[in-house]
Design an enzyme around this catalytic site. Sequence first.
Site, PDB file in Angstrom:
ATOM      1  N   TYR A  33       0.827  -1.201   0.000  1.00  0.00           N
ATOM      2  CA  TYR A  33       0.000   0.000   0.000  1.00  0.00           C
ATOM      3  C   TYR A  33       0.860   1.248   0.000  1.00  0.00           C
ATOM      4  CZ  TYR A  33       0.684   0.950   5.044  1.00  0.00           C
ATOM      5  OH  TYR A  33       1.210   1.271   6.262  1.00  0.00           O
ATOM      6  N   ARG A  52       8.235   4.067  -4.661  1.00  0.00           N
ATOM      7  CA  ARG A  52       8.299   3.068  -3.579  1.00  0.00           C
ATOM      8  C   ARG A  52       7.297   1.944  -3.831  1.00  0.00           C
ATOM      9  NH1 ARG A  52       7.534   5.141   2.402  1.00  0.00           N
ATOM     10  NH2 ARG A  52       5.376   5.249   1.717  1.00  0.00           N
ATOM     11  N   ARG A 101      -8.392 -20.763  -1.925  1.00  0.00           N
ATOM     12  CA  ARG A 101      -7.268 -20.423  -1.051  1.00  0.00           C
ATOM     13  C   ARG A 101      -6.120 -21.387  -1.295  1.00  0.00           C
ATOM     14  NH1 ARG A 101      -5.570 -22.007   4.316  1.00  0.00           N
ATOM     15  NH2 ARG A 101      -4.516 -20.290   5.377  1.00  0.00           N
ATOM     16  N   LYS A 151       6.426  -2.007   1.905  1.00  0.00           N
ATOM     17  CA  LYS A 151       5.249  -1.433   2.583  1.00  0.00           C
ATOM     18  C   LYS A 151       4.049  -2.375   2.428  1.00  0.00           C
ATOM     19  CE  LYS A 151       3.107   3.112   3.272  1.00  0.00           C
ATOM     20  NZ  LYS A 151       3.214   3.099   4.719  1.00  0.00           N
ATOM     21  N   GLU A 183      11.459   2.236  14.433  1.00  0.00           N
ATOM     22  CA  GLU A 183      10.604   3.338  13.965  1.00  0.00           C
ATOM     23  C   GLU A 183       9.334   3.368  14.798  1.00  0.00           C
ATOM     24  OE1 GLU A 183       9.509   2.503   9.821  1.00  0.00           O
ATOM     25  OE2 GLU A 183       9.486   0.369  10.276  1.00  0.00           O
ATOM     26  N   LEU A 207      10.910   1.179   7.205  1.00  0.00           N
ATOM     27  CA  LEU A 207      10.399   1.664   5.930  1.00  0.00           C
ATOM     28  C   LEU A 207      11.153   2.939   5.542  1.00  0.00           C
ATOM     29  CD1 LEU A 207       8.091   1.155   3.833  1.00  0.00           C
ATOM     30  CD2 LEU A 207       6.894   3.011   4.976  1.00  0.00           C
TER      31      LEU A 207
HETATM   32  N1  PDD Z   1       2.659   4.993   7.342  1.00  0.00           N
HETATM   33  N2  PDD Z   1       7.312   3.693   8.936  1.00  0.00           N
HETATM   34  C1  PDD Z   1       6.170   2.986   8.937  1.00  0.00           C
HETATM   35  C2  PDD Z   1       6.138   1.672   9.623  1.00  0.00           C
HETATM   36  C3  PDD Z   1       5.027   3.502   8.286  1.00  0.00           C
HETATM   37  O1  PDD Z   1       3.894   2.796   8.273  1.00  0.00           O
HETATM   38  C4  PDD Z   1       5.103   4.773   7.660  1.00  0.00           C
HETATM   39  C5  PDD Z   1       3.937   5.381   6.941  1.00  0.00           C
HETATM   40  C6  PDD Z   1       6.321   5.473   7.711  1.00  0.00           C
HETATM   41  C7  PDD Z   1       6.507   6.830   7.055  1.00  0.00           C
HETATM   42  O2  PDD Z   1       6.486   6.727   5.665  1.00  0.00           O
HETATM   43  P1  PDD Z   1       5.993   7.945   4.763  1.00  0.00           P
HETATM   44  O3  PDD Z   1       6.785   9.113   5.163  1.00  0.00           O
HETATM   45  O4  PDD Z   1       6.279   7.496   3.381  1.00  0.00           O
HETATM   46  O5  PDD Z   1       4.509   8.143   5.044  1.00  0.00           O
HETATM   47  C8  PDD Z   1       7.407   4.895   8.339  1.00  0.00           C
HETATM   48  C9  PDD Z   1       1.474   5.466   6.651  1.00  0.00           C
HETATM   49  C10 PDD Z   1       1.297   6.941   6.735  1.00  0.00           C
HETATM   50  C11 PDD Z   1       0.266   4.683   7.133  1.00  0.00           C
HETATM   51  O6  PDD Z   1       0.431   3.498   7.339  1.00  0.00           O
HETATM   52  O7  PDD Z   1      -0.824   5.257   7.270  1.00  0.00           O
END
Ligand code: PDD
Length: 287
Positions: A33, A52, A101, A151, A183, A207
């Site tokens: 996503y 990405r 499945r 992601k 993170e 990420l």
């Molecule tokens: N999340 N690390 C993780 C685990 C994340 O899920 C996200 C983003 C980030 C930051 O990535 P970016 O700057 O590209 O948004 C870092 C999104 C916002 C979400 O899951 O809603």
Amino acid sequence: MTRTVYVNGEYLPENEAKISIFDRGFLMADGVYEVTSVLDGKLIDFAGHAKRLERSLNELDMASPISMDDLLEVHRELVRVNEINEGMVYLQVTRGAPDDRDFAFPDPEVTPSSIVLFTQNKPGLADAPAAKKGFKVISIEDIRWGRRDIKTVQLLYPSMGKMMAKKAGVDDAWMVEDGKVTEGTSNNAYIVKDGTIITRHLGNEILAGITRNAVLRFAKEAQMKVEERSFTIAEAQDADEAFVTSASTFVMPVVEIDGAQIGTGAPGPVAGRLREIYLEESRKAGI
Ligand code: PDD
């Protein structure tokens, strides 16, 4: 207002959009996503998110169901028809819906990937009151899988982390592996010490945030010192400032970690300045 969403080539009212029960996103979390923010009705860093997405798909050997040019058009159309001024566009691609499945991947010639997009209207996103107060966070153990650079929609543990934070009466959790912060549950984590911005180096453990990339670039352009290395919770508690970045929070100050106040306990000047620069530059470059 009923949202218009996009599902596998069609624009539909949200209550008419359907995905198969055999979709591998639903059964196996076999999907990736992106979340792209919208400011002034424009997409922020679409190119970064598209790049990405392509990388995530490649790493998982998943076919892209759409060209990146068409993807931009879908994003723009959804922002337009749903009249989004500030908010987000959520995009999800899964390995599609085979007719039963099975752990083995389906043949992509027979089972095309599924794609879903929807908007989230968030008036006041850029002027969030939380940015004036700052986040309080707790630390939790990072027990996610080893490819956090992709992601994927496997968000159960981050959701559990948010619930642990909620239960502790704070805003979010920072995850820790081998004694070092990886993170936040859905954002990248930073500390500031003696004017140096410190954030974990990229690798499979975190990420590569699109906001992180932009913020580090702006910080360097503003002659701020940046160190990409891991840090401990103790180091963070002893820092002058802390903050997180993501497409939904931009730059968000962190003022408390595991009950210990960071710096003065109020959002710090470096985070404040970076938030300002990020919002200003992003608004200029939005498409
Ligand atoms: N999340 N690390 C993780 C685990 C994340 O899920 C996200 C983003 C980030 C930051 O990535 P970016 O700057 O590209 O948004 C870092 C999104 C916002 C979400 O899951 O809603």
